[in-house]
Motif scaffolding. Structure first.
Motif: not given
Lengths: 280, 267
Positions: A32-50
């Protein structure tokens, strides 16, 4: 055994029963055109290794201080992940020399990222943080409620099953992809990649003075003219293309205080890559 | 600002994108090339129960007694379809569907282990490949789920909510990691047909075909997951897939001995 299906196989009545899951027509009925959004108010933060961790204390501590400041605002919910950096590259170059299979390399690299995750947690724990077990996503509401920052495993669990790469001999699914996919499957608001540049450039700014920064760009525009030397892994963009929920990937400079905070508040800072989603 | 402290290596400073392997001398080492990686189909075999499963296990035990090293991977079947169907209705992301899809092959693997225990059947977790040398030298028959461990990290495929990597992919990728040159799939047909023989009685058997020919034919109901056909030409080791009919006595043992029965799909 009883034979309710009439063909020797016992079936449970469902729309997919007896159908070939290879058939595109059958597969389409599941979409379908959508997925259930489980945590729509959360951000993911990725901190670089190099880009961050390999620089040591001088880069890590100010960023940790910024995370602590951000944590004071309880309305900002985020999950942190880290890259592995130069030790990942060293691991793989030895593994390639030994002729280890690509699945073997993929199995090895996670340990290098984990070292950075332990370091980050050591620094953040006094202010409230915890490493999150692989896919213990259902604990996340508890983490957020308690003001504990979860530190996620960044490398996806492809391990020995890493598919043969489209070119070369290296695993394709690294931490950028892993964290993107984590944000996507949980239907998060955005994925923010903290690097040592102001964002994505048309050329590697470390080698070209004339490199031009992209401020805001759509994924479609970017795909037409993808920089060859890229600050994010190719597989991330591939996953972004088919993703249904995530519509915003941000790249900010972790060496400049305040950029991450602004990105977490939803401001356009660094490079913002957006995607038109089919969701209405 | 402090500089990046890099370890000198052929990849240091690289972004690790776009293969990055041009300057690398890669001479692959096979991990356990003598192992036969064998899938027992879920819907095609396990869902048929005793009448289909027992004779197949007899042949596997016979092969093991001949010294052939076998690792069994279980498929899912109708219960997997059932949960996929309900999950799709609820519009959950593909990664969640893939996670749900792990449980049924695991049940099936456990069933097979119980039946094979007296012949050395041993249940293996997905990341237990490192224990295979022990199991195989002891004469065991390791049994595990065929589902790859991607779970929540399974990427969606355009036009579908079903995880594109299921137990066929898991079997192929296991064989590829172990350095086995042929993965064996036990199903309820003699291999590949021009169409689904369960629906079209005029469909004819194909004894040998290349992945490229198979893709060119664009068959709507391919007998093997599409991802496997896509990966096969890129494989370092596992360059052949063999599909055999487990319902015909002798086929499984012949395949385990290395005979070209059923359909062979090659690079």
């Amino acid at each position: 055994m009883s034979n309710p299906g009439g063909d020797g196989r016992t079936h449970i009545n469902s729309p997919l029963m007896r159908e070939s899951l290879q058939n595109k027509g059958v597969l389409a009925t599941t979409d379908s055109d959508r997925d259930l959004q489980i945590f729509p108010d959360v951000s993911l933060v990725s901190i670089g290794g190099q880009s961050i961790f390999d620089r040591g204390k001088e880069a890590i501590l100010p960023l940790v201080a910024e995370l602590v400041e951000i944590k004071a605002d309880k309305t900002i919910k985020f999950v942190v992940g880290v890259g592995g950096g130069t030790r990942v590259r060293h691991t793989i170059s030895i593994a390639v020399d030994l002729g280890l299979p690509v699945g073997g390399m993929a199995q090895l690299v996670g340990a290098m990222e984990e070292l950075n995750a332990i370091l980050l947690n050591t620094l953040l724990a006094p202010h409230g943080s915890m490493p999150m077990q692989r896919d213990h996503f259902w604990d996340l509401p508890l983490y957020f409620d308690a003001g504990i920052t979860p530190i996620a495993i960044s490398v996806p669990p492809f391990h020995f099953w890493e598919p043969p790469p489209t070119e070369g001999h290296l695993p394709m699914h690294g931490s950028d992809f892993g964290l993107f996919q984590l944000a996507e499957v949980l239907g998060m608001k955005q994925a923010i990649f903290v690097k040592d540049e102001d964002g994505l450039y048309d050329k590697d700014p470390k080698h070209h003075k004339s490199a031009k920064l992209y401020n805001k760009i759509t994924l479609a525009e970017l795909m037409k003219n993808m920089p060859a030397e890229n600050i994010l892994d190719h597989e991330l963009y591939e996953a972004f293309l088919t993703a249904k929920s995530l519509k915003r990937v941000v790249i900010v400079n972790g060496l400049k205080h305040g950029q991450l905070t602004r990105a977490l508040r939803g401001e356009d800072v660094g490079t913002v890559i957006t995607k038109e989603t089919r969701r209405g | 600002m402090a500089e990046r402290r890099t370890i000198a290596s052929l990849l240091s400073g690289s972004t690790m994108t776009g293969g990055g392997g041009e300057k690398l001398d890669y001479r692959p080492t096979a991990v356990m090339p003598d192992v036969k990686v064998v899938k027992i189909g879920g819907q095609s075999i396990l869902d048929r129960g005793r009448s289909a499963v027992f004779p197949i296990l007899d042949e596997i035990v016979a092969a093991r007694k001949l010294g052939i090293q076998v690792v069994l991977l279980a498929g899912g079947g109708t219960r997997a379809r059932h949960i996929y169907s309900i999950a799709s209705e609820l519009e959950v992301p593909t990664g969640v569907v893939a996670t749900l899809g792990k449980y049924i092959p695991m049940q099936n693997a456990r069933m097979l282990q119980m039946l094979l225990a007296k012949h050395g059947g041993i249940y293996m977790l997905p990341d237990d490949f490192e224990k295979l040398p022990l199991y195989l030298q002891m004469g065991c028959i390791p049994v595990m789920s065929g589902m790859p461990p991607f779970g929540y990290w399974e990427k969606r495929e355009e036009g579908s909510r079903i995880p594109p990597h299921r137990t066929d992919a898991g079997v192929f990728l296991s064989a590829e990691f172990l350095g086995s040159k042929r993965a064996i799939f036990i199903k309820d047909e003699d291999g590949l047909y021009t169409d689904d023989p369960k629906k079209d009685p005029k469909a004819t058997h194909i004894p040998r075909i290349t992945a490229k020919e198979l893709t060119a034919r664009g068959l709507p109901d391919v007998v093997i997951e599409r991802m496997v056909i896509e990966y096969l030409p890129r494989a370092q080791w596992c360059k052949e897939l063999q599909i055999v009919n487990g319902l015909k006595p002798g086929q499984v043992l012949a395949a385990l001995k290395g005979d070209d029965v059923g359909t062979i799909i090659s690079v």
